[in-house]
Design an enzyme around this catalytic site. Structure first.
Site, PDB file in Angstrom:
ATOM      1  N   LYS A  76       0.822  -1.207   0.000  1.00  0.00           N
ATOM      2  CA  LYS A  76       0.000   0.000   0.000  1.00  0.00           C
ATOM      3  C   LYS A  76       0.857   1.259   0.000  1.00  0.00           C
ATOM      4  O   LYS A  76       0.445   2.297  -0.524  1.00  0.00           O
ATOM      5  CB  LYS A  76      -0.941  -0.021   1.210  1.00  0.00           C
ATOM      6  CG  LYS A  76      -1.958  -1.166   1.172  1.00  0.00           C
ATOM      7  CD  LYS A  76      -2.826  -1.168   2.408  1.00  0.00           C
ATOM      8  CE  LYS A  76      -3.871  -2.268   2.347  1.00  0.00           C
ATOM      9  NZ  LYS A  76      -3.303  -3.611   2.372  1.00  0.00           N
ATOM     10  N   GLU A 128      -1.400   6.519   8.161  1.00  0.00           N
ATOM     11  CA  GLU A 128      -2.057   7.516   7.323  1.00  0.00           C
ATOM     12  C   GLU A 128      -3.150   8.207   8.130  1.00  0.00           C
ATOM     13  O   GLU A 128      -3.597   7.672   9.159  1.00  0.00           O
ATOM     14  CB  GLU A 128      -2.650   6.875   6.073  1.00  0.00           C
ATOM     15  CG  GLU A 128      -3.807   5.928   6.351  1.00  0.00           C
ATOM     16  CD  GLU A 128      -4.351   5.297   5.074  1.00  0.00           C
ATOM     17  OE1 GLU A 128      -3.712   5.429   4.026  1.00  0.00           O
ATOM     18  OE2 GLU A 128      -5.420   4.666   5.141  1.00  0.00           O
ATOM     19  N   HIS A 150     -12.734  -3.098  10.570  1.00  0.00           N
ATOM     20  CA  HIS A 150     -12.211  -2.739   9.250  1.00  0.00           C
ATOM     21  C   HIS A 150     -12.477  -3.814   8.209  1.00  0.00           C
ATOM     22  O   HIS A 150     -11.881  -3.810   7.137  1.00  0.00           O
ATOM     23  CB  HIS A 150     -10.709  -2.425   9.311  1.00  0.00           C
ATOM     24  CG  HIS A 150     -10.353  -1.457  10.393  1.00  0.00           C
ATOM     25  ND1 HIS A 150     -10.770  -0.145  10.388  1.00  0.00           N
ATOM     26  CD2 HIS A 150      -9.644  -1.611  11.541  1.00  0.00           C
ATOM     27  CE1 HIS A 150     -10.327   0.464  11.478  1.00  0.00           C
ATOM     28  NE2 HIS A 150      -9.640  -0.397  12.188  1.00  0.00           N
ATOM     29  N   GLU A 178      -9.924   1.158  -4.279  1.00  0.00           N
ATOM     30  CA  GLU A 178     -10.709   1.558  -3.120  1.00  0.00           C
ATOM     31  C   GLU A 178     -10.421   3.002  -2.721  1.00  0.00           C
ATOM     32  O   GLU A 178      -9.276   3.465  -2.777  1.00  0.00           O
ATOM     33  CB  GLU A 178     -10.431   0.616  -1.945  1.00  0.00           C
ATOM     34  CG  GLU A 178     -10.713  -0.843  -2.274  1.00  0.00           C
ATOM     35  CD  GLU A 178     -10.803  -1.719  -1.032  1.00  0.00           C
ATOM     36  OE1 GLU A 178     -10.645  -1.195   0.082  1.00  0.00           O
ATOM     37  OE2 GLU A 178     -11.029  -2.936  -1.196  1.00  0.00           O
ATOM     38  N   GLU A 210      -6.220   2.090  -1.752  1.00  0.00           N
ATOM     39  CA  GLU A 210      -5.381   1.013  -2.256  1.00  0.00           C
ATOM     40  C   GLU A 210      -6.007   0.416  -3.508  1.00  0.00           C
ATOM     41  O   GLU A 210      -7.170   0.699  -3.834  1.00  0.00           O
ATOM     42  CB  GLU A 210      -5.234  -0.083  -1.196  1.00  0.00           C
ATOM     43  CG  GLU A 210      -6.564  -0.704  -0.785  1.00  0.00           C
ATOM     44  CD  GLU A 210      -6.422  -1.715   0.322  1.00  0.00           C
ATOM     45  OE1 GLU A 210      -5.634  -2.655   0.149  1.00  0.00           O
ATOM     46  OE2 GLU A 210      -7.089  -1.567   1.355  1.00  0.00           O
ATOM     47  N   ASN A 260      -6.679  -3.417  -4.957  1.00  0.00           N
ATOM     48  CA  ASN A 260      -6.643  -4.855  -4.702  1.00  0.00           C
ATOM     49  C   ASN A 260      -6.522  -5.575  -6.036  1.00  0.00           C
ATOM     50  O   ASN A 260      -7.415  -5.479  -6.886  1.00  0.00           O
ATOM     51  CB  ASN A 260      -7.907  -5.309  -3.973  1.00  0.00           C
ATOM     52  CG  ASN A 260      -7.920  -4.823  -2.537  1.00  0.00           C
ATOM     53  OD1 ASN A 260      -7.094  -5.220  -1.722  1.00  0.00           O
ATOM     54  ND2 ASN A 260      -8.854  -3.933  -2.221  1.00  0.00           N
ATOM     55  N   ARG A 264      -7.004  -8.424  -7.269  1.00  0.00           N
ATOM     56  CA  ARG A 264      -7.684  -9.715  -7.204  1.00  0.00           C
ATOM     57  C   ARG A 264      -9.186  -9.487  -7.258  1.00  0.00           C
ATOM     58  O   ARG A 264      -9.660  -8.349  -7.244  1.00  0.00           O
ATOM     59  CB  ARG A 264      -7.338 -10.429  -5.883  1.00  0.00           C
ATOM     60  CG  ARG A 264      -7.645  -9.568  -4.654  1.00  0.00           C
ATOM     61  CD  ARG A 264      -7.351 -10.286  -3.358  1.00  0.00           C
ATOM     62  NE  ARG A 264      -7.356  -9.401  -2.210  1.00  0.00           N
ATOM     63  CZ  ARG A 264      -8.430  -8.989  -1.559  1.00  0.00           C
ATOM     64  NH1 ARG A 264      -9.627  -9.375  -1.967  1.00  0.00           N
ATOM     65  NH2 ARG A 264      -8.335  -8.201  -0.512  1.00  0.00           N
TER      66      ARG A 264
END
Length: 613
Positions: free
Chosen positions: A116, A183, A218, A258, A270, A272, A274
């Protein structure tokens, strides 16, 4: 042309991929650990190969064993699913080096976005380096992996060091990579993402948006497509950013970008590399099978210039074996009966009679509803969950139903702080006053050889049940006219079905019993003995293991005789991909400590005793 696919994963995602492969005439190969020897994904595959061991590090995270399994089984392609090795560039290279087809993005794209921190730098962003009070709150995140593992919210600078250490340890255990970063944490933001699909000919689709704001620890709980209430300009911006991220790394296949949305501003989180757990809502809205599209892209097929038009709205709920009212504690045991109405889509890795173990994520299934409008889709999903038959370990089913029917969700005003604000009200038990009586009457009929007939009026019979932490005592009597109960007319009673009429309202209850566990409709009860065992009483302040798992940490300096404060963390358990903290129930003295790091414990094991001050 792909003829046989090995899925390097387990559970519902493996079953879901196998379903598409079978529809396309492609043979399937499963891999399984020892605890998964009789798992559903192992049973539905055409061929299955054992990965000896139980821990993910010894099985589903062993790239060498999985590649060997594919070759031994004669597979010509590998699909990574999601989780485990799905975003591991070295695994992708190993698959390709073995001469197999990799159903996923190029290793270089995985590598570019796997961290990330590197992904943020690629998008022109950078994590925080030196955290000051002005930066708070902040979020500590694992650089690799996802699913909420290795994430901690920090609101005080003095808590940062402990959060970093804890996140590193969890990330290293889950992903084999302990790198973490910090972050800014956006309070009350919405988690919005864009599904992308790219081919090898330069076409990149942005398949609408998804809202995944309802989360616990999360991890997403309820997702929907499209994300409701977004301005068209913001949606266009998100699509453009997602396509730009894909093109920046020459992406191929399915992926997700995202964002955290605050007002009309989007913050990149980030990418992903997949398929995501929530991909079915996008499939429903666009009329696509994303797994089939992944297979076609891997075979070199070109996508049309434009994706199909979006139609209607879809909502997905993740059904977990967990107790939300008890800090989301994972649950284990036999899933005696499991079914949902056919009006919704069910993606699951479990069937009736399966054992929910301690080794993996506690998600039982994804339940998805699609309808012309959001309101209709939400109503359909809530109704299907409410009518589902789930007999076994506790689940989050009631939480899901209550969440879907909450006014804040119904009006699309939710954000990532939804459960922080509303969890107590959403998990408040709503007892059915007639359920214990129905259980008692079904039991009475089932145990009576002669239907309960008496020449003379019998004495009242009483039974005690426990449900949602509360005890209920009910009474009934056998008469020449059958079973009777005060204030309720017994219309019908047999061992599996009871019909009662109270205040002119007739209700039918389906009853099932498994030992001391009794299910009356959606109400779970436990039959209590007539006379409690006096030896079963525990000392005040006894801390019992809420789940089977492993003791992964004991607080520094903790020992018998240590003074502790109310709420002070004492030790940590890990099971089913979740870490659970055991805290002091009150201020006092630790009089007994039975837990050591590495110890395996079962539900109800006595971990410690804190004598109150």
């Amino acid at each position: 042309m792909i003829t046989s696919v090995l899925v390097a994963n387990r559970g519902e995602i493996a079953c879901r991929i196998f379903r598409t492969c079978h529809e396309l005439g492609i043979r399937t190969v499963a891999v399984y650990s020892d605890p998964d020897a009789d798992a559903l994904h192992t049973r539905v595959a055409d061929t299955a190969v054992r990965l000896p061991g139980a821990a993910p590090a010894d099985t589903y995270l062993r790239a060498d064993l999985i590649v060997k399994a594919a070759l031994d089984a004669g597979a010509d392609a590998v699909h990574p699913g999601y989780g485990f090795l799905s975003e591991n560039a070295d695994f992708a290279r190993a698959v390709l080096d073995a001469g197999l087809t990799w159903i996923g993005p190029p290793p270089s794209a995985i590598e570019a976005m796997a961290s990330k921190t590197r992904a943020k730098e690629l998008m022109g962003l950078a994590p925080l380096r030196d955290v000051t009070p002005a930066d708070l709150p902040v979020l500590v995140k694992a650089a690799a992996g996802g699913g909420g593992r290795g994430m901690r919210i920090v609101r005080r600078t003095e808590d940062l060091t402990a959060a970093l250490e804890s996140a590193r340890a969890e990330a290293a255990s889950a992903f084999g990579d302990g790198e973490v970063f910090v972050e800014p944490y956006v309070e009350d933001g919405r988690h919005v993402e864009v599904q992308i699909l790219a081919d090898t000919h330069g076409t990149v689709w942005a398949l609408g948006t998804r809202d995944c704001s309802l989360q616990r620890r999360h991890q997403k709980v309820i997702e929907e497509a499209p994300a409701p209430g977004l301005p068209e300009s913001l949606t266009a911006e998100l699509h453009e950013l997602a396509v730009r991220a894909a093109r920046a790394v020459d992406y191929v296949g399915a992926g997700t970008v995202e964002f955290l949305v605050s007002g009309t501003k989007a913050h990149f989180l980030e990418m992903n590399t997949r398929l995501q757990v929530e991909h079915p809502v996008t499939e429903a809205v666009f009329g696509l099978d994303l797994v089939a599209e992944q297979l076609r892209v891997a075979e070199g097929a070109a996508l049309p210039d434009e994706p199909p038009p979006a139609r209607g709205h879809a909502v997905e709920a993740r059904l977990y074996a967990e107790d939300p009212a008890r800090d989301w504690t994972p649950q284990t045991g036999i899933l005696h009966r499991f079914s949902v109405p056919p009006s919704v889509r069910l993606d699951t890795g479990y069937e009736s009679g399966d054992d929910i173990g301690v080794h993996y994520d506690p998600m039982l299934a994804k339940v998805v509803a699609h309808a012309p409008t959001r309101a209709e889709a939400v109503r359909r999903l809530a109704g299907a969950l409410e009518r589902a038959t789930i007999h076994g370990p506790a689940t989050n089913r009631d939480l899901l139903v209550n969440s879907l029917r909450h006014e804040e969700f119904a009006t699309a005003r939710m954000d990532t702080g939804f459960y922080d604000r509303h969890l107590p009200e959403l998990t408040e038990p709503v007892p059915d006053p007639l359920a214990p009586l129905a259980a008692a009457l079904a039991d009475a009929v089932g145990r009576s050889r002669y239907g309960g007939f008496r020449n003379l009026p019998s004495s009242p019979q009483t039974k005690r049940y426990e449900s949602a932490g509360e005890e209920h005592e009910v009474s009934y009597r056998h008469t020449r006219n059958g079973l009777e109960a005060d204030g309720v007319r017994v219309v019908h009673a047999d061992a599996s079905r009871v019909v009662l009429e109270a205040a002119g309202v007739r209700r039918t209850f389906e009853v099932a019993r498994y030992g001391d566990e009794v299910y009356v409709g959606a109400t779970a009860l436990r039959a209590l003995p007539r006379f409690p065992d006096p030896q079963a009483q525990l000392a005040p302040g006894s801390l019992l293991a809420p789940m089977p798992g492993t003791v992964v940490r004991v607080a520094d300096g903790l020992g018998e005789g240590t003074a502790v404060e109310a709420g002070q963390p004492l030790l940590w358990l890990e099971a089913m991909k979740m870490e659970h903290r055991i805290t002091a129930p009150h201020a006092g003295t630790l009089s007994e400590l039975n837990a050591v790091v590495g110890q395996q414990v079962t539900v109800g094991s006595l971990l410690a005793v804190v004598e109150p001050t």
